[in-house]
Design an enzyme around this catalytic site. Structure first.
Site, PDB file in Angstrom:
ATOM      1  N   ASP A  99      -2.851  64.714 -13.222  1.00 25.91           N
ATOM      2  CA  ASP A  99      -3.398  64.809 -11.856  1.00 25.91           C
ATOM      3  C   ASP A  99      -4.131  63.533 -11.441  1.00 25.91           C
ATOM      4  O   ASP A  99      -4.905  63.531 -10.482  1.00 25.91           O
ATOM      5  CB  ASP A  99      -4.315  66.032 -11.727  1.00 25.91           C
ATOM      6  CG  ASP A  99      -5.475  65.974 -12.718  1.00 25.91           C
ATOM      7  OD1 ASP A  99      -5.435  65.088 -13.611  1.00 25.91           O
ATOM      8  OD2 ASP A  99      -6.394  66.786 -12.611  1.00 25.91           O
ATOM      9  N   HIS A 152      11.993  27.821  -7.577  1.00 25.26           N
ATOM     10  CA  HIS A 152      11.733  28.810  -6.520  1.00 25.26           C
ATOM     11  C   HIS A 152      11.625  28.123  -5.173  1.00 25.26           C
ATOM     12  O   HIS A 152      11.656  26.896  -5.078  1.00 25.26           O
ATOM     13  CB  HIS A 152      10.482  29.649  -6.839  1.00 25.26           C
ATOM     14  CG  HIS A 152       9.202  28.877  -6.969  1.00 25.26           C
ATOM     15  ND1 HIS A 152       8.510  28.392  -5.883  1.00 25.26           N
ATOM     16  CD2 HIS A 152       8.487  28.521  -8.075  1.00 25.26           C
ATOM     17  CE1 HIS A 152       7.417  27.786  -6.316  1.00 25.26           C
ATOM     18  NE2 HIS A 152       7.380  27.836  -7.637  1.00 25.26           N
ATOM     19  N   HIS A 165       4.818  39.363   0.267  1.00 29.81           N
ATOM     20  CA  HIS A 165       6.103  38.827   0.754  1.00 29.81           C
ATOM     21  C   HIS A 165       6.388  39.632   2.018  1.00 29.81           C
ATOM     22  O   HIS A 165       6.974  40.706   1.966  1.00 29.81           O
ATOM     23  CB  HIS A 165       7.210  38.995  -0.291  1.00 29.81           C
ATOM     24  CG  HIS A 165       6.950  38.160  -1.516  1.00 29.81           C
ATOM     25  ND1 HIS A 165       7.643  38.284  -2.684  1.00 29.81           N
ATOM     26  CD2 HIS A 165       6.055  37.153  -1.738  1.00 29.81           C
ATOM     27  CE1 HIS A 165       7.198  37.407  -3.579  1.00 29.81           C
ATOM     28  NE2 HIS A 165       6.228  36.720  -3.022  1.00 29.81           N
ATOM     29  N   HIS A 196       6.460  34.779 -13.292  1.00 28.55           N
ATOM     30  CA  HIS A 196       5.784  36.037 -12.988  1.00 28.55           C
ATOM     31  C   HIS A 196       4.958  36.537 -14.171  1.00 28.55           C
ATOM     32  O   HIS A 196       4.884  37.742 -14.435  1.00 28.55           O
ATOM     33  CB  HIS A 196       6.792  37.105 -12.549  1.00 28.55           C
ATOM     34  CG  HIS A 196       7.437  36.793 -11.229  1.00 28.55           C
ATOM     35  ND1 HIS A 196       8.630  37.338 -10.825  1.00 28.55           N
ATOM     36  CD2 HIS A 196       7.045  35.986 -10.224  1.00 28.55           C
ATOM     37  CE1 HIS A 196       8.942  36.870  -9.628  1.00 28.55           C
ATOM     38  NE2 HIS A 196       7.998  36.033  -9.242  1.00 28.55           N
ATOM     39  N   ARG A 217       1.513  24.896 -10.013  1.00 30.38           N
ATOM     40  CA  ARG A 217       1.853  25.331  -8.641  1.00 30.38           C
ATOM     41  C   ARG A 217       0.579  25.183  -7.815  1.00 30.38           C
ATOM     42  O   ARG A 217      -0.527  25.413  -8.315  1.00 30.38           O
ATOM     43  CB  ARG A 217       2.355  26.772  -8.617  1.00 30.38           C
ATOM     44  CG  ARG A 217       2.691  27.272  -7.215  1.00 30.38           C
ATOM     45  CD  ARG A 217       3.544  28.554  -7.186  1.00 30.38           C
ATOM     46  NE  ARG A 217       2.934  29.708  -7.810  1.00 30.38           N
ATOM     47  CZ  ARG A 217       3.229  30.179  -9.000  1.00 30.38           C
ATOM     48  NH1 ARG A 217       4.148  29.568  -9.740  1.00 30.38           N
ATOM     49  NH2 ARG A 217       2.632  31.247  -9.494  1.00 30.38           N
ATOM     50  N   ASP A 250      -2.750  34.746  -0.544  1.00 25.40           N
ATOM     51  CA  ASP A 250      -1.877  34.353  -1.656  1.00 25.40           C
ATOM     52  C   ASP A 250      -2.140  32.890  -1.982  1.00 25.40           C
ATOM     53  O   ASP A 250      -1.656  32.004  -1.292  1.00 25.40           O
ATOM     54  CB  ASP A 250      -0.416  34.595  -1.223  1.00 25.40           C
ATOM     55  CG  ASP A 250       0.581  34.349  -2.343  1.00 25.40           C
ATOM     56  OD1 ASP A 250       0.153  34.129  -3.483  1.00 25.40           O
ATOM     57  OD2 ASP A 250       1.794  34.403  -2.063  1.00 25.40           O
ATOM     58  N   TYR A 302       7.560  23.053 -13.322  1.00 30.30           N
ATOM     59  CA  TYR A 302       7.406  23.826 -14.563  1.00 30.30           C
ATOM     60  C   TYR A 302       8.285  23.185 -15.631  1.00 30.30           C
ATOM     61  O   TYR A 302       9.506  23.187 -15.500  1.00 30.30           O
ATOM     62  CB  TYR A 302       7.818  25.283 -14.322  1.00 30.30           C
ATOM     63  CG  TYR A 302       7.222  25.839 -13.039  1.00 30.30           C
ATOM     64  CD1 TYR A 302       5.953  26.414 -13.012  1.00 30.30           C
ATOM     65  CD2 TYR A 302       7.928  25.736 -11.831  1.00 30.30           C
ATOM     66  CE1 TYR A 302       5.403  26.880 -11.838  1.00 30.30           C
ATOM     67  CE2 TYR A 302       7.384  26.210 -10.637  1.00 30.30           C
ATOM     68  CZ  TYR A 302       6.121  26.773 -10.651  1.00 30.30           C
ATOM     69  OH  TYR A 302       5.577  27.237  -9.477  1.00 30.30           O
ATOM     70  N   GLU A 318       3.998  26.555  -1.206  1.00 30.71           N
ATOM     71  CA  GLU A 318       3.697  26.659  -2.630  1.00 30.71           C
ATOM     72  C   GLU A 318       4.686  25.946  -3.542  1.00 30.71           C
ATOM     73  O   GLU A 318       5.370  26.581  -4.333  1.00 30.71           O
ATOM     74  CB  GLU A 318       3.606  28.134  -3.024  1.00 30.71           C
ATOM     75  CG  GLU A 318       4.772  29.016  -2.576  1.00 30.71           C
ATOM     76  CD  GLU A 318       4.627  30.447  -3.100  1.00 30.71           C
ATOM     77  OE1 GLU A 318       4.434  30.604  -4.306  1.00 30.71           O
ATOM     78  OE2 GLU A 318       4.695  31.391  -2.290  1.00 30.71           O
ATOM     79  N   GLU A 369      -0.649  26.520  -4.049  1.00 24.74           N
ATOM     80  CA  GLU A 369      -0.206  27.420  -2.980  1.00 24.74           C
ATOM     81  C   GLU A 369      -1.322  27.670  -1.976  1.00 24.74           C
ATOM     82  O   GLU A 369      -2.433  28.054  -2.348  1.00 24.74           O
ATOM     83  CB  GLU A 369       0.222  28.764  -3.586  1.00 24.74           C
ATOM     84  CG  GLU A 369       0.598  29.805  -2.538  1.00 24.74           C
ATOM     85  CD  GLU A 369       1.185  31.072  -3.131  1.00 24.74           C
ATOM     86  OE1 GLU A 369       0.839  31.425  -4.277  1.00 24.74           O
ATOM     87  OE2 GLU A 369       1.994  31.721  -2.445  1.00 24.74           O
ATOM     88  N   HIS A 374       7.027  31.842   1.799  1.00 21.23           N
ATOM     89  CA  HIS A 374       7.495  33.140   2.309  1.00 21.23           C
ATOM     90  C   HIS A 374       6.521  33.590   3.387  1.00 21.23           C
ATOM     91  O   HIS A 374       5.379  33.112   3.442  1.00 21.23           O
ATOM     92  CB  HIS A 374       7.559  34.177   1.172  1.00 21.23           C
ATOM     93  CG  HIS A 374       6.304  34.253   0.342  1.00 21.23           C
ATOM     94  ND1 HIS A 374       5.195  34.980   0.733  1.00 21.23           N
ATOM     95  CD2 HIS A 374       5.950  33.656  -0.830  1.00 21.23           C
ATOM     96  CE1 HIS A 374       4.239  34.847  -0.170  1.00 21.23           C
ATOM     97  NE2 HIS A 374       4.657  34.035  -1.125  1.00 21.23           N
ATOM     98  N   ASP A 402      -2.569  32.379  -9.891  1.00 24.59           N
ATOM     99  CA  ASP A 402      -1.979  32.779  -8.610  1.00 24.59           C
ATOM    100  C   ASP A 402      -2.586  34.139  -8.297  1.00 24.59           C
ATOM    101  O   ASP A 402      -2.246  35.139  -8.935  1.00 24.59           O
ATOM    102  CB  ASP A 402      -0.449  32.861  -8.741  1.00 24.59           C
ATOM    103  CG  ASP A 402       0.251  33.191  -7.425  1.00 24.59           C
ATOM    104  OD1 ASP A 402      -0.415  33.650  -6.478  1.00 24.59           O
ATOM    105  OD2 ASP A 402       1.484  33.013  -7.362  1.00 24.59           O
TER     106      ASP A 402
HETATM  107  N1  GLY Z   1       2.012  35.576  -5.578  1.00 17.33           N
HETATM  108  C1  GLY Z   1       3.357  35.766  -5.228  1.00 17.33           C
HETATM  109  C2  GLY Z   1       3.942  34.563  -4.646  1.00 17.33           C
HETATM  110  O1  GLY Z   1       3.343  33.509  -4.717  1.00 17.33           O
HETATM  111  O2  GLY Z   1       4.975  34.603  -4.040  1.00 17.33           O
HETATM  112 MN    MN Z   2       3.398  33.158  -2.580  1.00 21.06          MN
HETATM  113 MN    MN Z   3       1.242  33.372  -5.045  1.00 16.81          MN
END
Ligand code: GLY
Ligand code: MN
Ligand code: MN
Length: 439
Positions: free
Chosen positions: A35, A349, A360, A242, A404, A270, A387, A383, A406, A353, A259
């Site tokens: 529950d 990547h 996203h 990820h 990264r 983000d 890597y 971002e 961002e 976004h 991140d």
């Molecule tokens: N934190 C997810 C992205 O940067 O897209």
């Molecule tokens: Mn992002």
């Molecule tokens: Mn991010």
């Protein structure tokens, strides 16, 4: 809560619908075990149109016919219930909710099935997120059949079933003033969380200790939750895009990639920052970091009306590709690296976004075959990263460096406004903040 902002959103949706009825249920509660539930988060579409955060709620919009009937927005929600409120807390109940959230009418959720049959009758179009939730698909089909069962009484069910997400996604792409304010605040809080992380990071601590500092700052300043699972990745873990285990020790000489962003009243922030665990970038780390920062600068400069969603990515990739050649991570010419996309070995990547209620966020990226043109009011992330997994053909000094950077950008009439700018990101600013925290 700004009732007018929500009313205005519903009016816009109603106008775009033309004729018909739209049904937007909120998200169901999710059981974690027995529950115990996962923390509840309303469906983003329902939240966007209502501001209402309770489970078991449905927004219904009925467009006017342009003659006798006026557009109407209706909320279905849980009844007041003293017993349940003693156990689980406050419920608005339909009467108070209609008033507080600015709906034309509100009904008990227990009346939904019967009312839907009545409200769908003789509507030409039904707008609904088909296929999003199988249980709701069944419920809506039952209601449609309930109308069809009255055909001999001259009642007609909607002939056209359309996906409401087409209208709402296009609407959500442009943030209103109320959303922009919330997102700026979410960005400020998240930036402070990143600063807190930079201040407390030391060799020998564990990634989860730093994650705890981020969560502390999000909640302390009013964010209800992180907007997504925080990535706190020391050393080689930063090369796992990820990575969320966040359970390793932080080593002297490594970088830490974080991140993480808070969610404030439904809106995501983000942010990614990468910094040296001991407070000083090594020479190789410095080279790669400055390259990613230059790529981000190029992408920010390309984020302006008239350009497309793709242009910032294109700008970042050109800088990164040239830098990978200069650092001898890649061989050949810039043209060949771009043409063969060999930069993808180290930058795999995209550069951003849409950002909003969802990290996203909703919204198409193309109009037909063409990338969407950027326009004032859109919010997106910028971002770039690099890597570098160990390999024989890569200089050893660069092995396991993952970086990264961002930020969150609001497109303005002349360019973009980086709403997360207060989070340090030059080498000098990061080293200065970390040195100050170590005195
Ligand atoms: N934190 C997810 C992205 O940067 O897209
Ligand atoms: Mn992002
Ligand atoms: Mn991010």
């Amino acid at each position: 809560m700004n009732i007018q902002a929500f009313r205005h959103r519903r009016d816009t949706t109603l106008a775009r619908m033309g004729a018909g009825i739209a049904i937007i249920p909120t998200a169901p509660e999710q059981t974690r075990n027995r529950d115990a539930h996962f923390p509840y988060r309303a469906d983003s579409y329902a939240l966007y149109l209502s501001g209402f955060t309770e489970p078991e709620a449905v927004v219904v919009l009925i467009a006017g016919d342009g003659k006798q009937t006026q557009p109407q927005s209706i909320l279905f929600c849980r009844d007041k219930d003293e017993e349940r409120e003693i156990w689980d807390g406050f419920r608005w109940g339909p009467a108070a909710a209609a008033e507080a959230f600015g709906f034309d009418a509100a009904y008990s959720i227990s009346e939904l099935d019967a009312k839907l049959i009545e409200l769908m009758t003789n509507q030409p179009n039904l707008y609904y997120a088909i296929g999003h939730d199988a249980a709701w698909d069944t419920r809506i089909t039952h209601a449609l059949n309930g109308v069809r069962a009255q055909a001999r009484a001259g009642k007609r069910a909607p002939e056209n079933i359309r996906d409401i997400r087409s209208i709402l996604d296009a609407q959500r792409l442009f943030k209103d003033a109320f959303e922009i304010d919330l997102m700026r605040r979410a960005g400020e809080i998240s930036g402070e969380a990143h600063k807190r992380a930079m201040r407390v990071t030391r060799p020998g601590k564990y990634e989860y200790e730093i994650e705890a500092e981020l969560l502390h700052e999000f909640r302390r300043q009013g964010c209800q939750a992180p907007a997504y699972t925080s990535i706190v990745a020391g050393g080689k873990n930063a090369c796992v895009l990820h990575y969320v285990e966040n359970n390793q020790k932080l080593n002297d000489g490594d970088l830490l990639l974080i991140d993480a962003g808070g969610e404030l009243d439904g809106y995501a922030s983000d942010i990614t920052r990468t910094f040296p665990i001991n407070g000083r970038f090594s020479s190789a780390q410095r080279d790669v970091y400055q390259l990613v920062l230059n790529a981000q600068d190029a992408a920010i400069a390309a984020t302006r009306p008239g350009n497309t969603f793709h242009d910032p990515h294109d700008a970042a990739v050109k800088v990164l590709a040239q830098g990978m050649l200069d650092l001898k991570l890649l061989q050949g010419s810039l043209d060949s690296v771009l043409e063969q996309e060999s930069y993808k070995r180290f930058y795999m990547h995209r550069t951003g976004h849409w950002l909003g209620l969802d990290v996203h966020d909703a919204g198409d990226y193309k109009d037909g075959e063409d990338w969407k043109k950027l326009a004032p009011g859109m919010m997106l992330t910028i971002e770039p990263g690099c890597y570098i997994r160990p390999a024989d053909d890569v200089p050893v000094a660069f092995h396991n460096i993952g970086i990264r950077i961002e930020d969150d950008a609001l497109v303005t009439p002349t360019g973009c406004d980086i709403i997360t700018e207060a989070t340090p990101k030059t080498i000098a600013d990061i080293e200065a903040l970390m040195a100050e925290a170590r005195q």
